[in-house]
Design an enzyme around this catalytic site. Structure first.
Site, PDB file in Angstrom:
ATOM      1  CB  SER A 164      -0.728  -4.209   1.234  1.00 51.84           C
ATOM      2  OG  SER A 164      -1.511  -5.259   1.732  1.00 51.84           O
ATOM      3  CE  LYS A 184       4.746  -5.775   1.812  1.00 50.83           C
ATOM      4  NZ  LYS A 184       3.380  -5.599   1.256  1.00 50.83           N
ATOM      5  CB  SER A 215       0.862  -6.620   4.067  1.00 47.35           C
ATOM      6  OG  SER A 215       1.218  -6.288   2.718  1.00 47.35           O
TER       7      SER A 215
END
Length: 366
Positions: free
Chosen positions: A120, A20, A96
């Site tokens: 997330s 990420k 997210s």
């Protein structure tokens, strides 16, 4: 839109991992999905968890897009790109850690790292039909992770199978030791209000595997959800509030941050009191049960078109966010949704520090 924002390879020919873009990878900029970091210089060092994966032979193939500043649950990002949910292209990928879930669901990587402050990792994993683990708070190092300071955030892996989740955790945490498959265990099914089809799907899956359970309640679950929102708002404003008013942020993030600016010390103090009480409530139940079970999401992921028209999504993390507040390990596991090719997801909660045992319990479920 590809879930990768940077292509390239680091490491040997071993299992593959995507990272990420809120974690540092040396030589690549960390942009957090935001124009505010468009011109960020390349990171000088790897995040600690990234270094650990490389040291154990993993190959990093790229970084993944995310909901801007990791401050949203839909995964929609007009600047960095919105990755397409492989199992339901017309529905949100979840946030997210949207790109991490998508690239795993595509089958283009063995594992992907996300971060989980309020669901997330588990949220996009549930949306995209893969496994997502939120480890116990503090289990994995957050050095080299944005924002630098958080009292709720953890790094966690997503994968298509449990074995790969365990392999990634073993590489990142030398104290993580895979459990042998467990036999019978005590299950507390948390009584919550959700889509009746999801409730039935969970019961059907447990019946299919011969699980016995007792229905339990978590009276502070809703308060814990609100308290976690308060903490996240206060800490995200402290980390990123200075980027508002400069045309550097997407409209949704700008608005959310400005609302978060109104979070005062009294609200945070009250949230901390809920944190302690809810954590004790979960601990108490886990003295009686080996795991707690509840849905990951209260309903199917909403349609992109409806979210873009303004459909509220705040309810989507009401079963996820409380366990960031409490710090317990939580694992989202995909299960069939009745009458549909789309998978829904259940969530397993374990005792603090018992992440490996939680994975072993999940192994009996898969």
């Amino acid at each position: 839109m590809s879930p990768l924002v940077i292509e390239g390879c680091i490491g040997g020919p071993g299992r593959t991992v995507a990272i990420k873009d809120s974690l540092d990878v040396a030589g690549w900029p960390t942009r957090c999905g935001s124009r505010a970091f468009e011109h960020a210089p390349p990171a000088q060092d790897h995040a600690t968890v990234v270094e650990a994966l490389l040291d154990d032979g993993w190959q990093i193939i790229g970084k993944t897009v995310l909901h801007e500043l990791a401050f949203g649950v839909t995964g929609i990002n007009e600047w960095a790109g919105t990755p397409v949910n492989p199992q339901a292209p017309d529905r949100i990928p979840g946030g997210s850690s949207s790109g991490s879930a998508v690239i795993v669901a595509q089958g283009n990587v063995d594992v992907a790292l996300g971060t989980d402050t309020g669901g997330s990792v588990r949220m996009p994993a549930a949306c995209c039909g893969v496994l997502g683990l939120k480890p116990s708070f503090g289990r994995l190092s957050r050095h080299g992770v944005y924002p630098a300071s958080s009292s709720l955030d953890v790094v966690g892996p997503m994968a298509r199978d449990l074995e790969t989740i365990v392999a990634a955790m073993t590489s990142m945490d030398s104290t993580f030791s895979a459990h042998k498959p467990l036999g019978k265990f005590r299950v507390g099914l948390v009584n919550v209000s959700c889509d009746p089809a999801i409730e039935q799907a969970i019961r059907d899956e447990m019946n299919r595997r011969g699980w016995a359970w007792e229905v339990v309640t978590l009276p502070l679950l809703d308060q814990a959800f609100e308290a976690a929102l308060t903490v996240i708002n206060a800490e995200t404003w402290a980390a990123y509030g200075h980027y508002t008013g400069q045309a550097l942020l997407g409209a949704d993030i700008e608005a959310r941050l400005l609302r978060a600016a109104n979070t005062d010390a009294v609200a945070v103090q009250a949230a901390d009191a809920v944190r302690m009480a809810f954590s004790e409530q979960v601990d108490h139940l886990l003295e009686r049960f080996d795991t707690l079970v509840l849905p990951s999401l209260p309903r199917l992921p909403p349609l992109l078109v409806d979210v873009c028209k303004g459909e509220s999504v705040i309810d989507l993390t009401r079963f996820l966010r409380p366990f960031n507040l409490s710090g317990h390990p939580a694992l989202s596991v995909p299960i069939p949704y009745p009458g549909s090719s789309i998978k829904t997801s259940l969530q397993l909660i374990g005792a603090k520090g018992d992440d490996a045992r939680l994975c072993a319990i999940a192994g009996a479920f898969l």
